[in-house]
Write a protein that holds these residues in place. Structure first.
Motif, PDB file in Angstrom:
ATOM      1  N   THR A   1      20.143  15.321  36.430  1.00  0.00           N
ATOM      2  CA  THR A   1      19.561  16.566  36.935  1.00  0.00           C
ATOM      3  C   THR A   1      19.083  16.448  38.377  1.00  0.00           C
ATOM      4  N   TYR A   2      18.859  15.226  38.872  1.00  0.00           N
ATOM      5  CA  TYR A   2      18.548  15.010  40.287  1.00  0.00           C
ATOM      6  C   TYR A   2      19.101  13.654  40.703  1.00  0.00           C
ATOM      7  N   PHE A   3      19.351  13.504  41.993  1.00  0.00           N
ATOM      8  CA  PHE A   3      20.150  12.393  42.505  1.00  0.00           C
ATOM      9  C   PHE A   3      19.624  11.028  42.073  1.00  0.00           C
ATOM     10  N   LEU A   4      18.330  10.788  42.226  1.00  0.00           N
ATOM     11  CA  LEU A   4      17.761   9.467  41.968  1.00  0.00           C
ATOM     12  C   LEU A   4      17.154   9.339  40.572  1.00  0.00           C
ATOM     13  N   GLU A   5      17.602  10.187  39.654  1.00  0.00           N
ATOM     14  CA  GLU A   5      17.103  10.084  38.275  1.00  0.00           C
ATOM     15  C   GLU A   5      17.394   8.722  37.669  1.00  0.00           C
ATOM     16  N   ARG A   6      18.572   8.195  37.957  1.00  0.00           N
ATOM     17  CA  ARG A   6      18.958   6.878  37.439  1.00  0.00           C
ATOM     18  C   ARG A   6      19.513   5.981  38.558  1.00  0.00           C
ATOM     19  N   ARG A   7      19.066   6.259  39.795  1.00  0.00           N
ATOM     20  CA  ARG A   7      19.550   5.524  40.955  1.00  0.00           C
ATOM     21  C   ARG A   7      18.399   5.139  41.880  1.00  0.00           C
ATOM     22  N   GLU A   8      18.693   4.201  42.785  1.00  0.00           N
ATOM     23  CA  GLU A   8      17.812   3.855  43.896  1.00  0.00           C
ATOM     24  C   GLU A   8      18.603   4.018  45.180  1.00  0.00           C
ATOM     25  N   MET A   9      17.900   4.025  46.314  1.00  0.00           N
ATOM     26  CA  MET A   9      18.588   4.261  47.585  1.00  0.00           C
ATOM     27  C   MET A   9      17.958   3.473  48.713  1.00  0.00           C
ATOM     28  N   GLY A  10      18.815   2.943  49.597  1.00  0.00           N
ATOM     29  CA  GLY A  10      18.382   2.339  50.844  1.00  0.00           C
ATOM     30  C   GLY A  10      18.809   3.214  52.000  1.00  0.00           C
ATOM     31  N   ILE A  11      17.932   3.404  52.973  1.00  0.00           N
ATOM     32  CA  ILE A  11      18.174   4.269  54.128  1.00  0.00           C
ATOM     33  C   ILE A  11      17.876   3.485  55.398  1.00  0.00           C
ATOM     34  N   ILE A  12      18.818   3.464  56.339  1.00  0.00           N
ATOM     35  CA  ILE A  12      18.573   2.870  57.655  1.00  0.00           C
ATOM     36  C   ILE A  12      18.955   3.901  58.703  1.00  0.00           C
ATOM     37  N   ASN A  13      18.036   4.184  59.608  1.00  0.00           N
ATOM     38  CA  ASN A  13      18.266   5.151  60.671  1.00  0.00           C
ATOM     39  C   ASN A  13      18.893   4.448  61.876  1.00  0.00           C
ATOM     40  N   ILE A  14      20.057   4.930  62.322  1.00  0.00           N
ATOM     41  CA  ILE A  14      20.678   4.328  63.509  1.00  0.00           C
ATOM     42  C   ILE A  14      20.665   5.296  64.694  1.00  0.00           C
TER      43      ILE A  14
ATOM     44  N   ALA B   1      22.672   2.802  44.548  1.00  0.00           N
ATOM     45  CA  ALA B   1      23.262   2.102  43.406  1.00  0.00           C
ATOM     46  C   ALA B   1      22.504   2.482  42.138  1.00  0.00           C
ATOM     47  N   PRO B   2      23.154   2.398  40.982  1.00  0.00           N
ATOM     48  CA  PRO B   2      22.439   2.632  39.727  1.00  0.00           C
ATOM     49  C   PRO B   2      21.266   1.672  39.585  1.00  0.00           C
ATOM     50  N   ALA B   3      20.191   2.150  38.976  1.00  0.00           N
ATOM     51  CA  ALA B   3      18.973   1.339  38.831  1.00  0.00           C
ATOM     52  C   ALA B   3      18.495   1.384  37.382  1.00  0.00           C
ATOM     53  N   HIS B   4      18.036   0.240  36.894  1.00  0.00           N
ATOM     54  CA  HIS B   4      17.507   0.134  35.525  1.00  0.00           C
ATOM     55  C   HIS B   4      15.982   0.056  35.529  1.00  0.00           C
ATOM     56  N   GLN B   5      15.392   0.027  36.727  1.00  0.00           N
ATOM     57  CA  GLN B   5      13.948  -0.125  36.857  1.00  0.00           C
ATOM     58  C   GLN B   5      13.501   0.559  38.139  1.00  0.00           C
ATOM     59  N   SER B   6      12.291   1.119  38.123  1.00  0.00           N
ATOM     60  CA  SER B   6      11.773   1.815  39.293  1.00  0.00           C
ATOM     61  C   SER B   6      10.881   0.895  40.115  1.00  0.00           C
ATOM     62  N   PHE B   7      11.108   0.887  41.430  1.00  0.00           N
ATOM     63  CA  PHE B   7      10.270   0.136  42.364  1.00  0.00           C
ATOM     64  C   PHE B   7       9.693   1.105  43.390  1.00  0.00           C
ATOM     65  N   PRO B   8       8.560   0.769  44.007  1.00  0.00           N
ATOM     66  CA  PRO B   8       7.905   1.698  44.937  1.00  0.00           C
ATOM     67  C   PRO B   8       8.750   2.012  46.169  1.00  0.00           C
ATOM     68  N   THR B   9       8.676   3.232  46.616  1.00  0.00           N
ATOM     69  CA  THR B   9       9.284   3.608  47.882  1.00  0.00           C
ATOM     70  C   THR B   9       8.570   2.849  48.994  1.00  0.00           C
ATOM     71  N   THR B  10       9.333   2.142  49.850  1.00  0.00           N
ATOM     72  CA  THR B  10       8.751   1.218  50.826  1.00  0.00           C
ATOM     73  C   THR B  10       9.511   1.285  52.144  1.00  0.00           C
ATOM     74  N   LYS B  11       8.760   1.361  53.240  1.00  0.00           N
ATOM     75  CA  LYS B  11       9.352   1.295  54.574  1.00  0.00           C
ATOM     76  C   LYS B  11       9.273  -0.141  55.087  1.00  0.00           C
ATOM     77  N   THR B  12      10.304  -0.554  55.844  1.00  0.00           N
ATOM     78  CA  THR B  12      10.267  -1.862  56.479  1.00  0.00           C
ATOM     79  C   THR B  12      11.012  -1.792  57.806  1.00  0.00           C
ATOM     80  N   THR B  13      10.788  -2.779  58.655  1.00  0.00           N
ATOM     81  CA  THR B  13      11.377  -2.813  59.987  1.00  0.00           C
ATOM     82  C   THR B  13      12.067  -4.150  60.221  1.00  0.00           C
TER      83      THR B  13
END
Length: 277
Positions: free
Chosen positions: A69-82, A130-142
């Motif tokens: 029903t929503y994109f990250l219901e069973r997924r996680e995502m990595g984002i890098i701004n270029i 990618a598909p995810a079996h566990q939820s981890f906190p949304t986190t920013k890094t540099t």
């Protein structure tokens, strides 16, 4: 969302240039005010980009492809701004993401919105999911906070800095591993000697490449190599059985991401240069 199927190495031996590019090459990652996504059946990785310019871009769900029903219901995502400075809003919380900064978004996050601070210098958010079996906190890094290392030397034209951003010793995830490699001026080769990791697929996105330059991306089995010509801000899918290396007509930067059975960056099967054909 575009769909790509997994390919057997025996089939790939018979591919011509056009077919290789159809199966593995992703020519367009960014388009103004659009969300571009490619789903590969290699470990169900999604590769794409969001480029907000005159309006915000919303992460939308393809019900037919994902069955949720929503994109990250069973997924996680990595984002890098270029691109230029931007903002990612995750369930109402804003994260400022500057050039070459990374945001991990955990499973179960419902609303993800991409914005640019300046339309004249729009953000370009490169996405891997990618598909995810566990939820981890949304986190920013540099890059400054990443686990970094220097590899190679100018003698072999492969002096480079590797930044591990989402990995076992950094930002935590269910299975996604993501980072960035920057080649220093005068260096052209990456990941040579080559390797495979049959337990994990990988995707590369090449950027910081001049318009008149290309990267020759090497793939295929060590005994049956192929190549794909890559240009600036293009991506390529690397199956788990394939080598993934490249040489440019200038130095460049690339983002690598992996999904599969483990998160060990050093889980590689080395390939001697003498084995390559």
């Amino acid at each position: 969302m575009e769909r790509r199927y997994a390919s057997h190495p025996n089939e790939v031996k018979k591919f011509d240039t056009e077919r290789l590019r159809e199966e593995f090459h992703i020519p367009t990652i960014f388009a103004p005010d659009e969300l571009k996504l490619v789903l590969t059946h290699e470990d169900r990785m999604i590769v794409g980009g969001a480029q907000p310019v005159t309006k915000e871009v919303i992460l939308t769900t393809d019900m037919k492809e994902l069955g949720v029903t929503y994109f990250l219901e069973r997924r996680e995502m990595g984002i890098i701004n270029i691109g230029g400075k931007g903002t990612v809003v995750v369930d109402g919380t804003e994260y400022e993401i500057d050039t070459k900064e990374c945001l991990y978004v955990g499973q179960g996050s419902k609303d993800v919105i991409f914005k640019s601070v300046d339309a004249a210098k729009p953000a370009k958010f490169y996405l891997n999911s990618a598909p995810a079996h566990q939820s981890f906190p949304t986190t920013k890094t540099t890059l400054a906070e990443s686990e970094s290392g220097e590899l190679g030397d100018i003698k072999n034209s492969n002096e480079r800095t590797i930044h591990r951003l989402i990995h076992a010793n950094g930002v935590q995830s269910a299975q996604l591993v993501m980072g960035m490699t920057q080649l220093k001026p005068g260096n052209m080769w990456n990941t040579m000697p080559a390797h495979t990791h049959p337990r994990r697929m990988e995707a590369y996105m090449y950027f910081d490449l001049p318009d008149d330059s290309v990267v020759i991306h090497l793939m295929g089995e060590p005994s049956e190599t192929r190549h794909i010509v890559m240009r600036n801000e293009q991506a390529v899918i690397s199956p788990s059985w394939s080598i993934h290396s490249g040489v440019g007509t200038s130095n460049y930067t690339f983002i690598w991401s992996m999904a599969g059975d483990n998160k060990r960056y050093d889980d590689m099967d080395p390939v001697s240069i003498k084995e390559l054909q």
